[in-house]
Scaffold this active site. Structure first.
Site, PDB file in Angstrom:
ATOM      1  N   HIS A 186     -62.282  38.683  25.974  1.00 42.50           N
ATOM      2  CA  HIS A 186     -61.556  37.709  25.087  1.00 42.50           C
ATOM      3  C   HIS A 186     -60.349  37.018  25.934  1.00 42.50           C
ATOM      4  O   HIS A 186     -59.566  36.791  25.360  1.00 42.50           O
ATOM      5  CB  HIS A 186     -61.405  38.415  23.949  1.00 42.50           C
ATOM      6  CG  HIS A 186     -62.641  38.838  23.090  1.00 42.50           C
ATOM      7  ND1 HIS A 186     -63.314  38.196  22.170  1.00 42.50           N
ATOM      8  CD2 HIS A 186     -63.370  40.007  23.272  1.00 42.50           C
ATOM      9  CE1 HIS A 186     -64.359  38.793  21.630  1.00 42.50           C
ATOM     10  NE2 HIS A 186     -64.475  39.965  22.314  1.00 42.50           N
ATOM     11  N   ASN A 217     -66.085  39.235  15.291  1.00 46.08           N
ATOM     12  CA  ASN A 217     -66.737  37.953  16.180  1.00 46.08           C
ATOM     13  C   ASN A 217     -67.725  37.033  15.294  1.00 46.08           C
ATOM     14  O   ASN A 217     -67.764  37.440  14.061  1.00 46.08           O
ATOM     15  CB  ASN A 217     -67.972  38.658  16.940  1.00 46.08           C
ATOM     16  CG  ASN A 217     -67.353  39.416  18.146  1.00 46.08           C
ATOM     17  OD1 ASN A 217     -66.009  39.101  18.620  1.00 46.08           O
ATOM     18  ND2 ASN A 217     -68.111  40.071  18.843  1.00 46.08           N
TER      19      ASN A 217
HETATM   20 FE1  HDD Z   1     -63.539  44.030  21.502  1.00 45.79          FE
HETATM   21  C1  HDD Z   1     -60.951  42.425  22.854  1.00 45.79           C
HETATM   22  C2  HDD Z   1     -64.144  41.748  19.094  1.00 45.79           C
HETATM   23  C3  HDD Z   1     -66.437  45.947  20.801  1.00 45.79           C
HETATM   24  C4  HDD Z   1     -62.822  46.715  23.880  1.00 45.79           C
HETATM   25  N1  HDD Z   1     -62.631  42.497  20.966  1.00 45.79           N
HETATM   26  C5  HDD Z   1     -61.747  41.859  21.635  1.00 45.79           C
HETATM   27  C6  HDD Z   1     -61.287  40.624  20.959  1.00 45.79           C
HETATM   28  C7  HDD Z   1     -62.307  40.369  20.081  1.00 45.79           C
HETATM   29  C8  HDD Z   1     -63.381  41.643  19.967  1.00 45.79           C
HETATM   30  C9  HDD Z   1     -62.379  39.335  18.671  1.00 45.79           C
HETATM   31  C10 HDD Z   1     -60.150  39.909  21.112  1.00 45.79           C
HETATM   32  C11 HDD Z   1     -59.066  40.066  20.237  1.00 45.79           C
HETATM   33  C12 HDD Z   1     -57.712  39.066  20.476  1.00 45.79           C
HETATM   34  O1  HDD Z   1     -58.117  38.034  20.258  1.00 45.79           O
HETATM   35  O2  HDD Z   1     -56.837  39.589  21.111  1.00 45.79           O
HETATM   36  N2  HDD Z   1     -65.040  43.697  20.490  1.00 45.79           N
HETATM   37  C13 HDD Z   1     -65.326  43.105  19.438  1.00 45.79           C
HETATM   38  C14 HDD Z   1     -66.384  43.064  18.340  1.00 45.79           C
HETATM   39  C15 HDD Z   1     -66.937  44.269  19.074  1.00 45.79           C
HETATM   40  C16 HDD Z   1     -66.363  44.727  20.148  1.00 45.79           C
HETATM   41  C17 HDD Z   1     -66.590  42.239  17.326  1.00 45.79           C
HETATM   42  C18 HDD Z   1     -68.116  45.176  18.391  1.00 45.79           C
HETATM   43  C19 HDD Z   1     -68.333  45.145  17.227  1.00 45.79           C
HETATM   44  N3  HDD Z   1     -64.474  45.984  22.312  1.00 45.79           N
HETATM   45  C20 HDD Z   1     -65.751  46.529  21.723  1.00 45.79           C
HETATM   46  C21 HDD Z   1     -65.770  47.932  22.486  1.00 45.79           C
HETATM   47  C22 HDD Z   1     -64.936  48.067  23.283  1.00 45.79           C
HETATM   48  C23 HDD Z   1     -63.996  46.783  23.197  1.00 45.79           C
HETATM   49  C24 HDD Z   1     -67.161  48.530  22.143  1.00 45.79           C
HETATM   50  C25 HDD Z   1     -64.512  49.281  24.095  1.00 45.79           C
HETATM   51  C26 HDD Z   1     -65.231  50.431  24.078  1.00 45.79           C
HETATM   52  N4  HDD Z   1     -62.269  44.455  23.215  1.00 45.79           N
HETATM   53  C27 HDD Z   1     -62.119  45.686  23.963  1.00 45.79           C
HETATM   54  C28 HDD Z   1     -60.793  45.665  24.594  1.00 45.79           C
HETATM   55  C29 HDD Z   1     -59.993  44.085  24.108  1.00 45.79           C
HETATM   56  C30 HDD Z   1     -61.346  43.658  23.396  1.00 45.79           C
HETATM   57  C31 HDD Z   1     -60.857  45.709  25.936  1.00 45.79           C
HETATM   58  C32 HDD Z   1     -59.751  43.172  25.337  1.00 45.79           C
HETATM   59  C33 HDD Z   1     -58.395  42.721  24.896  1.00 45.79           C
HETATM   60  C34 HDD Z   1     -57.745  43.273  23.913  1.00 45.79           C
HETATM   61  O3  HDD Z   1     -59.005  44.286  23.450  1.00 45.79           O
HETATM   62  O4  HDD Z   1     -56.936  43.322  23.141  1.00 45.79           O
HETATM   63  O5  HDD Z   1     -59.696  46.555  24.362  1.00 45.79           O
END
Ligand code: HDD
Length: 733
Positions: free
Chosen positions: A120, A193
């Protein structure tokens, strides 16, 4: 004898003592005075200069020079005499280490970048307000839902998932829909999402998923695309991703705009009432603008013509005062429903069809204000799924449980300090009282002697103290069982809902999904990777699998042996089709008017006025940006030169041409693409009789259909109403 570095101007002792009084060469450039504030939309109350460190438009702290602050300073506040030249020894001599102003400026510049989000990375944010629709205390004690009309400030960030920060907006990808509610009892982050299911069921698979979709490590491509071997290799080996793949191959993954897409909390959460009783809840954002996407060929071209298409769209809409709105709706259910539902409500690869549990609207989000500073706000905003408020709780969804670790962890990496919660965009807008202390970039000078609780220094309450009545309490739930690493059997059906989704799509939507699979798999070089995916698709729908195999020019493989036999009897769910939530009018969408010399001013003006009054955006395109000469001899500037504004940037187009003006424009290669693309992208087209040369240039003069309107005879209002339809899918292209 002294040594001079190519410079004979050894400074005299006098020159050591005095700086030259006259300005050195080059002089500070003359700059025009600041632009007068635009009167459009929100910009009217947004003066270009606001006083230094005064609250900004949304109350955040801003460091901007005020009208009285005309002198440029260092970060230490030292007024500068010259910002054009470094301090050197002699006119052409070496730069001196002593030049602290130079060093400070370059030092800061060198450290401007922070790590981009691992997923993202590319996103765009805006501020808004959430207004509760009703008192929800029967379900939750969350304060933001306490009464009808209660308002809570929010910050929303939309994003693509796979691409890097500088990638293009129209990737075929899931879109992030992350909302931070600054409630009066702390921040609640609903990090969702635009697709209600996910690729994997357990967070332990997330790093693998992301590694598979990102650029391949041995070559560094492709950027922001799933159409490559490693992604489809992973997807094929992970049948639980199949349902999500159907959504990802649908047009939902190429939205027309952030404004025209749904959002989903994905997981099952809990609402908790004041007595501690809990209800399961799934969150949905439903855009009041309706749902709209582009077609794939259009997406490919938009990425070249305007890689910032989505962020610009949101910015422009808000600046124009066309504020996008989403209803927040919930599906709530109890254990009894959870037990009898065909699938496990803790499995994030499943939906609960709206026909089974209808949506209940509990409030509305309106985006009202673009950011002042993309870095400070959109980049530094730190969403954490663990940020919940009283009245909301987690479930045991293993994906959600893993996320609750990952988000907090990643913010430390990105923002560099556990004090990221103090950044204005992340800081709660309610009182904060704790004994967390120090750390990098501590901005608060917390006073007093005691930094623990209870203590004897902070008064009778020995506090601030935790409060069993007002404080957050996790739902009491009984958990037991041996520790184990297994996926529950209730998560084992990987295909039935994918089939239900497929059967619920319109014929056009199905065609697009099939074509998307064919396109993506065609980009895989290894035949077995294609075969495995098609073998999985046979468990979803035979017709889909056969269509994809045919499109790939391959034999239909045997179906993958499913761990649990897929069901093909799940009823169609119309709510899964985008067609059931299509926009009701052309409001909020954009008309591109191709205009040539010789056109009647009234025709142009009436068309523009009609559309603008209908809430649409209108932009004009001509041969030269300086404008066209209309029939009455007046000059009209246009918004774009023809090659800078292909028709893919518009929802519908009008071709206003006349005589030699039309012929001249028709001779431009970009005109041919403008017209033929508008047609082959199923768009509604308006044309004046004098625009014949333009229709001919696009090769569509012999193929005009009922979505091509002769503006010589059709009333502009009628044309506007016709544009309200999404696309003319029946067109034979
Ligand atoms: Fe995630 C970012 C949505 C599963 C780990 N995720 C991130 C963002 C969104 C989502 C919208 C961007 C937030 C922003 O605008 O700063 N992610 C989801 C959804 C998931 C999902 C809807 C499943 C239902 N994500 C998911 C899993 C993991 C992560 C299973 C880790 C085990 N996601 C992350 C992260 C991020 C992220 C690495 C990257 C940047 C951040 O968090 O701030 O922690």
């Amino acid at each position: 004898m002294g040594h001079h570095d190519g410079d004979a101007t050894t400074p005299t002792p006098a020159a050591h003592r005095h700086q030259p009084a006259a300005p050195s060469y080059p002089p500070a450039p003359e700059v025009p005075s600041p632009p007068t504030p635009s009167t459009a939309g929100q910009a009217a109350d947004n003066p270009v200069y606001t006083p230094r460190t005064q609250p900004g438009k949304g109350g955040e702290l801003h460091q901007q020079p005020g009208p009285d602050q005309q002198v440029l300073t260092t970060a230490q506040g030292l007024p500068l005499a010259d910002d054009q030249n470094s301090l050197t020894a002699g006119e052409r001599g070496p730069t001196l280490l002593e030049d602290f102003a130079l060093r400070e400026k370059i030092f800061h510049f060198d450290h401007e970048r922070i790590p981009e989000r691992v997923v993202h990375a590319r996103g765009y944010g805006a501020h808004g307000t959430f207004t509760a629709a009703e008192d929800l205390s029967d379900l939750t004690c969350a304060s933001l839902f306490a009464e009808a009309g209660k308002q809570t400030p929010v910050f929303v960030r939309f994003s693509t998932v796979a691409g890097n920060l500088g990638s293009f907006d129209l990737a075929r990808d899931v879109r992030g829909f992350a909302v931070k509610f600054y409630t009066d009892e702390g921040n609640w982050d609903l990090v969702g999402n635009n697709i209600p299911v996910f690729f994997v069921q357990d967070a332990v698979k997330f790093p693998d998923l992301v590694h598979a979709v990102k650029e391949e490590q041995d070559r560094g491509w492709p950027q922001a695309q799933s159409a490559h071997d490693t992604f489809w290799d992973f997807a094929g080996l992970m049948p639980e991703s199949t349902h999500m793949l159907l959504w990802q191959m649908s047009d939902r993954a190429i939205p027309r705009s952030f404004r025209f897409m749904q959002g989903f909390g994905v997981h099952t959460f809990r609402f908790v009432d004041a007595d501690g009783a809990s209800t399961y809840v799934k969150f949905h954002w439903v855009p009041r603008q309706g749902l709209q996407s582009v077609v794939w060929n259009e997406a490919v071209k938009i990425n070249g013509a305007d890689p910032d298409f989505h962020r610009k769209d949101l910015w422009q809409a808000i600046q124009n005062g066309d504020l996008p709105e989403w209803d927040l709706a919930v599906q709530t259910f109890d254990d009894e429903f959870a037990d009898r539902f065909e699938f496990d409500v803790l499995d994030a690869t499943k939906v609960i069809p709206e026909e089974q549990v209808p949506l209940r609207v509990i409030g509305t989000l309106r985006l009202e204000r673009t950011v002042d500073n993309v870095f400070s706000e959109t980049e530094q905003v730190a969403f954490c799924t663990q940020n919940i408020v009283r009245g909301i709780d987690f479930t045991n969804d293993p994906l959600l449980q893993g996320r609750n670790f990952s988000y907090l962890d990643t913010q430390l990496k990105r923002l560099g300090s556990p004090n990221f919660t103090q950044l204005p965009i992340n800081a709660p807008r309610c009182p904060v009282a704790h004994f967390q202390r120090d750390g990098h970039m501590q901005t608060g000078a917390q006073s007093g002697r005691a930094t623990y609780e209870p203590n004897s220094f902070t008064g009778a309450a020995a506090g601030p103290r935790a409060d069993a009545e007002r404080g957050y309490r996790s739902v009491a739930r009984h958990e037991s069982g041996d520790t184990r690493r297994t996926r529950p059997e209730s998560f084992a059906d990987h295909y039935s809902q994918a089939g239900q989704f497929w059967r619920s799509q319109s014929a056009t939507e199905q065609q697009h999904i099939r074509m998307a699979f064919v396109f993506e798999l065609s980009k895989c070089e290894i035949p077995q990777i294609r075969t495995r995916v098609v073998a999985n698709l046979r468990n979803v729908d035979e017709e889909l699998a056969a269509g994809v195999a045919d499109g790939l020019g391959m034999e239909l493989p045997d179906a993958t042996e499913a761990h649990q036999a897929p069901r093909h009897d799940l009823p169609e769910s119309p709510a899964l089709s985008m067609t059931t939530r299509a926009p009701e009018s052309f409001a909020g969408r954009k008309l591109g008017i191709l205009v040539t010399d010789g056109v009647e001013a009234t025709v142009l003006d009436t068309l523009r006025d009609t559309f603008e009054q209908g809430g649409a955006l209108v932009e004009t395109i001509g041969l030269k940006v300086g404008g066209v000469t209309l029939a009455d001899g007046t000059r009209r500037p246009v918004d774009h030169k023809i090659d800078g504004a292909p028709s893919v940037l518009f929802d519908a187009v009008a071709l206003l041409g006349d005589g030699t003006g039309a012929e001249e424009l028709a001779g431009h290669p970009a005109t041919r693409d403008f017209v033929s693309d508008a047609f082959s992208h199923y768009k509604v087209i308006g044309h004046l009789p004098g625009a014949r040369a333009l229709l001919e240039a696009g090769g569509i003069d012999g193929s005009l259909d009922e979505a091509c309107h002769d503006l010589g005879s059709v009333d502009p209002q009628e044309f506007l109403a016709a544009c309200g339809a999404l696309r003319h899918w029946a067109r034979d292209v």
